[in-house]
Design a protein around this motif. Structure first.
Motif, short mmCIF file in Angstrom:
data_model
loop_
_atom_site.label_atom_id
_atom_site.label_comp_id
_atom_site.label_asym_id
_atom_site.label_seq_id
_atom_site.Cartn_x
_atom_site.Cartn_y
_atom_site.Cartn_z
N VAL A 154 22.16 -14.10 35.88
CA VAL A 154 22.94 -13.80 37.09
C VAL A 154 23.57 -12.40 36.99
N GLN B 78 22.47 -5.09 37.38
CA GLN B 78 21.38 -4.53 36.61
C GLN B 78 21.48 -3.01 36.44
N PHE C 230 22.66 -9.02 39.39
CA PHE C 230 23.62 -8.35 40.27
C PHE C 230 24.11 -7.02 39.72
#
Lengths: 312, 277
Positions: free
Chosen positions: B257, B263, B261
């Motif tokens: 997750v 990255q 988001f």
């Protein structure tokens, strides 16, 4: 600190002389917590560890202290043990093989994903998932994929005729070493790819075009343009990867615990076992202290290559 | 023109194939976790789970007390490590970018070298030190241990961000009445927010996936991080691979997750920490 040199750019804006020392004092204070922290949580334990390595520390002395000083006895004990040298050899073998595989794959991926095509940035990021996944998770997945009877790897290799029947990868010495090497390389490859991509982007397209005009094929362009120009980056990436792989513990610990026998007994696991399985914190301290020689020795080369890379 | 476009199309197809093959282990983890117990032992293995079964999640993951506890412990340790690392590393990185004295290079070198130390080298003496200070099996001990490697990494990553803040801006702020602290807080910090986020994310991910400190410094099952719990389950679950993979997915989930988001913060930071001094 009275001779603090102002950076060239700030000279014109430096105000009156008097408050200068006070201002600098503030900046120094900002560093103090970090220095104290690292001293307390890294340097002190390391020195403490060296002290342990010269004492006779069994279970009783862990909490109470008061372990007897025995000089070089523990070192003589470790250096005289075949299993210690075996662990060192396995460590170097495992690290060398994993780095070689990760580097070859990482280079191939970097060259491929350096080409311009739709979706390449997304794919590059997705590949990094392998690097960012907790090693405990990936080691577990590899254990399952390498399962002798129901593993996916045997099915896939069987389908192309590479293996026949059930191969119990983690139960036999050479396949087990091979397995932990592959699992480790799988995690490290995308990281190498990103490091090398940064280097590849620094090579101007015009060089490739010139080589093309001179009649160089794709392989020739790779060996005559890419590799020589990447050399400083390669060296840095190799050293960094070697040092990080040498430290690896989780992957091997979860997949084989150093087994079967001592086939994958790398030094970090060997040292861990000394202390936490056999409760010999003294010989464990010797093993860890000696183990430090490899990464610290290589770090000298690493810093040298870093500096060279920055200069070029 | 069309030939070039066609070539790029084929390159994309190749790229997708490479990515799919490379990430097969991740898919296999997910697929296995969605299979029912009888299906994991079919030969040859089914590439797709059918029927899709959530029992591994709804029964094993949810009902196993150790997993919930492990997730809680990991959350506390990872958040604690992130907060402490930021509090210590951010001001230090700022100052180390500002100061022009010889020991800066020396300290940066020290912080880089520290990152090359195997975790076992610290875990072993820490166990003895913590035993005597009653810190084994405590959040404080585990957070301290995690910070030992997280703080040097954080400083290495952050310093370049602060280096890019021009000294003149800070000096100007000071002429306008800022002191060191307010100049840092109001001028340098706001423009370095991306760096701070990067470091926060990397500290969190590192502590969440950490294994050696948890293994060595938390012998009490109730204090173990989820990574150590998962390692223990590999013994007790035996060949219940679907359950094991479900737990693995749960352990990997926060990482995935955060990765999806945030990255763009991670990729730059990971390589910066490795190559910039």
């Amino acid at each position: 600190m009275t001779t603090t040199v102002a950076p060239p750019g700030t000279a014109s804006t430096t105000p009156a002389r008097a408050p200068r020392r006070a201002r600098r004092w503030g900046d120094h204070l900002f560093v103090v917590p970090a220095v104290l922290f690292v001293a307390a949580t890294v340097l002190y334990p390391l020195i403490f560890n060296i002290d342990l390595s010269f004492r006779d520390v069994g279970v009783a002395q862990i909490v109470t202290g008061g372990a007897e000083w025995v000089g070089w006895e523990n070192y003589a004990d470790q250096l005289g043990r075949d299993s210690f040298w075996h662990a060192l050899v396995i460590s170097l073998l495992y690290t060398g093989l994993a780095v070689a595989v990760a580097f070859a794959l990482g280079m191939a991926l970097a060259v491929y994903f350096n080409q311009r095509f739709p979706g390449r940035n997304l794919m590059r990021s997705l590949l990094l998932l392998a690097w960012i996944l907790p090693t405990v998770v990936s080691a577990n997945v590899w254990r399952w994929m390498l399962d002798g009877s129901y593993g996916l790897i045997n099915t896939l290799l069987g389908a192309v005729g590479l293996v026949d029947g059930d191969v119990f990868w983690l139960a036999r010495p050479v396949p087990a070493l091979f397995a932990v090497v592959i699992a480790t390389a799988w995690s490290f490859t995308p990281f190498i790819m990103i490091l090398l991509l940064a280097g590849l982007q620094g090579i101007p397209d015009t060089l490739y075009e010139a080589a093309k005009i001179d009649g160089a094929g794709a392989w020739r362009r790779f060996t005559s343009v890419t590799l020589p120009l990447l050399k400083p980056v390669n060296l840095t990436a190799l050293l960094l990867c070697f040092i990080s792989t040498f430290k690896t513990f989780d992957t091997v610990f979860l997949m084989t615990r150093g087994g079967p026998g001592e086939a994958t007994m790398i030094l970090p696991i060997y040292a861990y076992n000394e202390a936490f399985e056999f409760f010999r914190f003294d010989t464990g301290a010797v093993a860890t202290t000696l183990m430090l020689v490899v990464p610290l020795g290589l770090s000298v080369f690493y810093f040298r290559s870093l500096r060279r890379e920055e200069l070029s | 023109m069309t030939a070039a476009r066609r070539k790029r199309g084929w390159l994309s197809v190749g790229g997708v194939l490479i990515t799919v093959v490379y990430l097969l282990p991740v898919y296999w983890m997910l697929a296995t976790s969605l299979k029912q117990s009888s299906d994991i032992f079919s030969t040859p293995p089914d590439l797709f789970p059918s029927p899709i079964s959530l029992t591994s999640y709804t029964e094993t993951v949810v009902n196993h007390a150790g997993i919930g506890r492990g997730l809680l412990n990991s959350t506390v340790i990872a958040v604690g490590t992130t907060v402490v690392s930021l509090a210590v590393a951010v001001p230090a990185a700022y100052a180390l970018a500002r100061l022009r004295v010889r020991f800066v290079a020396l300290l940066m070198l020290l912080f880089l070298v520290v990152q090359m130390i195997p975790a076992v080298n610290l875990a072993l003496p820490m166990f003895v030190i913590f035993s005597r200070a009653d810190l084994v099996n405590s959040y404080v001990g585990l957070i301290l241990a995690n910070c030992s490697l997280a703080i040097p990494l954080a400083i290495t990553i952050l310093r370049p961000y602060f280096l890019s803040v021009p000294g003149e801006v800070i000096e100007a702020a000071k002429i306008d009445g800022c002191n060191t602290w307010t100049a840092f807080l109001r001028v340098a910090l706001p423009v370095s927010v991306p760096g701070v986020i990067t470091v926060a994310v990397i500290s969190f991910l590192g502590a969440w996936g950490e294994f050696v400190f948890g293994l060595a410094l938390a012998s009490d099952a109730g204090m173990q991080p989820i990574t150590v719990v998962l390692a223990g389950l590999t013994n007790s679950f035996g060949t219940r691979w679907n359950d094991l993979m479900a737990v693995s997915v749960v352990v990997a989930l926060p990482i995935i997750v955060v990765f999806v988001f945030l990255q763009r913060y991670i990729v730059g930071g990971l390589t910066a920490g490795a190559t910039k001094s």
